[in-house]
Design a protein around this motif. Structure first.
Motif, PDB file in Angstrom:
ATOM      1  N   UNK A 223     -26.440  29.052  47.103  1.00 20.12           N
ATOM      2  CA  UNK A 223     -27.355  28.673  45.909  1.00 20.12           C
ATOM      3  C   UNK A 223     -27.617  27.519  45.326  1.00 20.12           C
ATOM      4  N   UNK A 224     -26.363  26.529  46.288  1.00 19.60           N
ATOM      5  CA  UNK A 224     -26.273  25.001  45.770  1.00 19.60           C
ATOM      6  C   UNK A 224     -27.100  24.259  47.002  1.00 19.60           C
ATOM      7  N   UNK A 225     -27.940  23.400  46.575  1.00 16.90           N
ATOM      8  CA  UNK A 225     -28.477  22.467  47.560  1.00 16.90           C
ATOM      9  C   UNK A 225     -28.130  21.143  47.357  1.00 16.90           C
ATOM     10  N   UNK A 226     -27.639  20.436  48.213  1.00 14.21           N
ATOM     11  CA  UNK A 226     -27.041  19.280  48.126  1.00 14.21           C
ATOM     12  C   UNK A 226     -27.740  17.888  48.541  1.00 14.21           C
ATOM     13  N   UNK A 227     -28.384  17.080  47.843  1.00 13.27           N
ATOM     14  CA  UNK A 227     -29.119  15.919  48.429  1.00 13.27           C
ATOM     15  C   UNK A 227     -27.967  15.048  49.310  1.00 13.27           C
TER      16      UNK A 227
ATOM     17  N   UNK B 154     -19.954  18.069  56.468  1.00 10.98           N
ATOM     18  CA  UNK B 154     -18.701  18.010  55.619  1.00 10.98           C
ATOM     19  C   UNK B 154     -18.914  17.441  54.475  1.00 10.98           C
ATOM     20  N   UNK B 155     -20.013  16.354  54.058  1.00 13.46           N
ATOM     21  CA  UNK B 155     -20.432  16.134  52.923  1.00 13.46           C
ATOM     22  C   UNK B 155     -20.927  17.331  52.192  1.00 13.46           C
ATOM     23  N   UNK B 156     -21.876  18.048  52.658  1.00 14.58           N
ATOM     24  CA  UNK B 156     -22.339  19.104  51.782  1.00 14.58           C
ATOM     25  C   UNK B 156     -21.147  20.182  51.448  1.00 14.58           C
ATOM     26  N   UNK B 157     -20.226  20.168  52.167  1.00 17.65           N
ATOM     27  CA  UNK B 157     -19.315  21.244  51.824  1.00 17.65           C
ATOM     28  C   UNK B 157     -18.509  20.974  50.836  1.00 17.65           C
ATOM     29  N   UNK B 158     -18.002  19.792  50.706  1.00 20.92           N
ATOM     30  CA  UNK B 158     -17.000  19.188  49.536  1.00 20.92           C
ATOM     31  C   UNK B 158     -17.714  18.982  48.336  1.00 20.92           C
ATOM     32  N   UNK B 159     -19.219  18.913  48.442  1.00 21.19           N
ATOM     33  CA  UNK B 159     -19.816  18.518  47.466  1.00 21.19           C
ATOM     34  C   UNK B 159     -20.264  20.093  46.742  1.00 21.19           C
ATOM     35  N   UNK B 160     -20.348  21.294  47.605  1.00 19.85           N
ATOM     36  CA  UNK B 160     -20.659  22.392  46.915  1.00 19.85           C
ATOM     37  C   UNK B 160     -19.498  22.935  46.472  1.00 19.85           C
TER      38      UNK B 160
ATOM     39  N   UNK C  19     -22.764  27.423  59.333  1.00 20.93           N
ATOM     40  CA  UNK C  19     -23.817  26.826  58.351  1.00 20.93           C
ATOM     41  C   UNK C  19     -24.588  27.588  57.589  1.00 20.93           C
ATOM     42  N   UNK C  20     -24.990  28.798  58.260  1.00 19.03           N
ATOM     43  CA  UNK C  20     -25.561  29.996  57.602  1.00 19.03           C
ATOM     44  C   UNK C  20     -25.020  30.596  56.298  1.00 19.03           C
ATOM     45  N   UNK C  21     -23.695  30.291  56.291  1.00 18.65           N
ATOM     46  CA  UNK C  21     -22.756  30.818  55.402  1.00 18.65           C
ATOM     47  C   UNK C  21     -22.745  29.911  54.053  1.00 18.65           C
ATOM     48  N   UNK C  22     -23.187  28.754  54.117  1.00 15.45           N
ATOM     49  CA  UNK C  22     -22.946  27.656  53.255  1.00 15.45           C
ATOM     50  C   UNK C  22     -24.625  27.102  52.483  1.00 15.45           C
ATOM     51  N   UNK C  23     -25.422  27.410  53.392  1.00 18.78           N
ATOM     52  CA  UNK C  23     -26.908  26.797  53.391  1.00 18.78           C
ATOM     53  C   UNK C  23     -27.779  27.751  53.624  1.00 18.78           C
ATOM     54  N   UNK C  24     -28.877  27.427  53.332  1.00 19.56           N
ATOM     55  CA  UNK C  24     -30.343  28.344  53.633  1.00 19.56           C
ATOM     56  C   UNK C  24     -31.597  27.647  53.478  1.00 19.56           C
TER      57      UNK C  24
END
Length: 219
Positions: A178-182, A155-161, A135-140
């Motif tokens: 750098x992409x934050x997904x609601x 998985x929703x965050x991943x496909x959205x990014x 998770x730390x490689x895709x979000x912060x």
């Protein structure tokens, strides 16, 4: 061969076509958009089938769009983003649609959209597990804390990014952190640097799919 039309929910969408088809074996000579140089590099049949199914599905999508696939080729930008171009000797200047392709979980996916839009598509099996240590490689920050508390949303965050990276024509050249997904909000608007992107994520028959679009061109 089976082709499924995927209709993103919501009304605030550009004119687009989203399709998927099971990955199958295709003869290269029957896939006019196949990249012979790429096909020649595959040593695993699965990778060859994924490439050929994706290109076959793209030519089927173009036929539905009213474009003869024998007149175009799939080119790539310096960031490897795919786009359509007329082949040499075709004297046409009608703008070509934006495209996005992916494959996962035994499916090939294709999206095409009006020329004035850049589109990005990604799809994954809904039950695909993403390990929390990734998770730390895709979000912060707050987004990372949310995913650690709600790992089923990863998985929703991943496909959205992924869809956003593709809509910008950057792929992994844009750090997903750098992409934050609601999560779970339907169509959302996201600003990245000077680009305003709209994003829709939805579930479809065991898959999680995301479509992102913005005004502009690839590259």
């Amino acid at each position: 061969m089976t082709i499924e039309h995927l209709q993103p929910p919501g009304d605030d969408l550009p004119t687009c076509l989203v399709l998927r088809s099971p990955v199958q074996t295709h003869e290269p000579e029957h896939v006019v958009l196949a990249d012979a140089d790429v096909v020649a590099t595959f040593v695993v049949q699965k990778r060859c089938d994924e490439h050929l199914t994706g290109r076959w599905l793209l030519q089927e999508a173009l036929a539905l769009w009213g474009i003869d696939a024998t007149l175009v080729s799939v080119e790539r930008t310096k960031h490897r983003a795919p786009y359509l171009a007329y082949i040499a000797g075709v004297w046409k200047n009608t703008p070509l649609p934006s495209i996005s392709l992916c494959h996962s979980g035994g499916w090939a996916y294709v999206a095409i959209a009006e020329p004035e839009w850049c589109v990005g598509l990604d799809g994954e099996p809904s039950d695909r597990g993403i390990q929390p240590n990734a998770f730390s490689m895709m979000a912060k920050g707050a987004e990372l804390e949310f995913l650690l508390a709600h790992p089923s949303c990863a998985i929703e965050a991943w496909v959205s990014k992924e869809a956003i990276q593709k809509s910008l024509g950057l792929g992994m050249h844009l750090n997903p952190r750098k992409i934050e997904i609601p999560i779970g909000l339907g169509v959302v608007n996201i600003s990245i640097e000077n680009s305003k992107i709209q994003l829709q994520s939805w579930a479809f028959l065991g898959s999680r799919i995301a479509l992102a679009w913005r005004q502009g061109s690839v590259g």
